[in-house]
Design a protein around this motif. Structure first.
Motif: not given
Length: 222
Positions: A81-104
């Motif tokens: 479960s911790v691995l799933w949680l960590g994966y979701t956080v990392l994926y979101t961190l890298f997948a968001r659109d940086f050009s949108k800032g916090e709105m990403g």
């Protein structure tokens, strides 16, 4: 992933007219939004490579999990479960659109909600196992840990119900996890959440209710 992150940071934080560090050797504070806009295409390519690596790893992990979950011990279930949680956080961190800032982060409300489901499973099994052992067992983590991940979800997801659930999960987390203390982490996170929520547009619960100018980008601990 490490090389991609270093390349991304060099684009975001370096400028041509001043040194990277000040006279005391400390990194200068910079507003990264304009740099993110200027290099948005390059940043998307770099973060896309990280996103691909995470996805490939998670597919392999999911295949292994499906074969072994029926015979997992309590501690193995917590770790998963911790691995799933960590994966979701990392994926979101890298997948968001940086050009949108916090709105990403706004498009990942459902991913944040799924991450909290895994966090609550890990917390429930952790406390059950600890009560059986008559002591406080430390939570398994791969660097991120569960408390730091819950902190990330609480301050980056602007959906009110998800933020509230993240705060609840943080309040029920293990007492100590590495350098993270549950009580102080909960209080600090709640203050940051309330700072944003006081600017919420009345009648809204989704991320659209927090204006861009009211969003917290980072916290400087002095």
């Amino acid at each position: 992933m490490n090389l991609s992150t270093r390349a991304k940071n060099s684009l975001v934080f370096n400028t041509e007219d001043e040194s990277e560090r000040d006279e005391n050797g400390l990194f200068r504070h910079r507003d990264t939004y304009n740099a993110s806009m200027q290099f948005s295409a390059i940043l998307r390519t770099l973060t896309g490579e990280c996103q691909l690596a995470l996805t490939q790893w998670m597919h392999a992990f999911d295949a292994l999990h499906r074969r072994t979950r029926a015979n997992m011990s309590v501690q193995e279930t917590v770790s998963t479960s911790v691995l799933w949680l960590g994966y979701t956080v990392l994926y979101t961190l890298f997948a968001r659109d940086f050009s949108k800032g916090e709105m990403g982060y706004d498009v990942y409300a459902q991913d944040f909600d799924n991450a909290l489901s895994h966090a609550l499973v890990a917390i429930r099994h952790h406390h059950r196992h600890s009560s059986q052992q008559q002591n406080r067992q430390q939570m398994f983590s791969l660097g991120l840990g569960i408390m730091s991940s819950l902190y990330f979800v609480a301050i980056k997801c602007r959906h009110r119900s998800v933020k509230d659930m993240a705060l609840y999960a943080l309040s029920a987390a293990p007492l100590q996890e590495g350098l993270w203390n549950r009580d102080s982490a909960f209080l600090m996170t709640r203050v940051l959440v309330e700072m944003e929520e006081k600017f919420r547009i009345p009648g809204t619960v989704g991320p659209e209710g927090i204006p861009v100018e009211a969003r917290i980008i980072g916290v400087n601990f002095c």
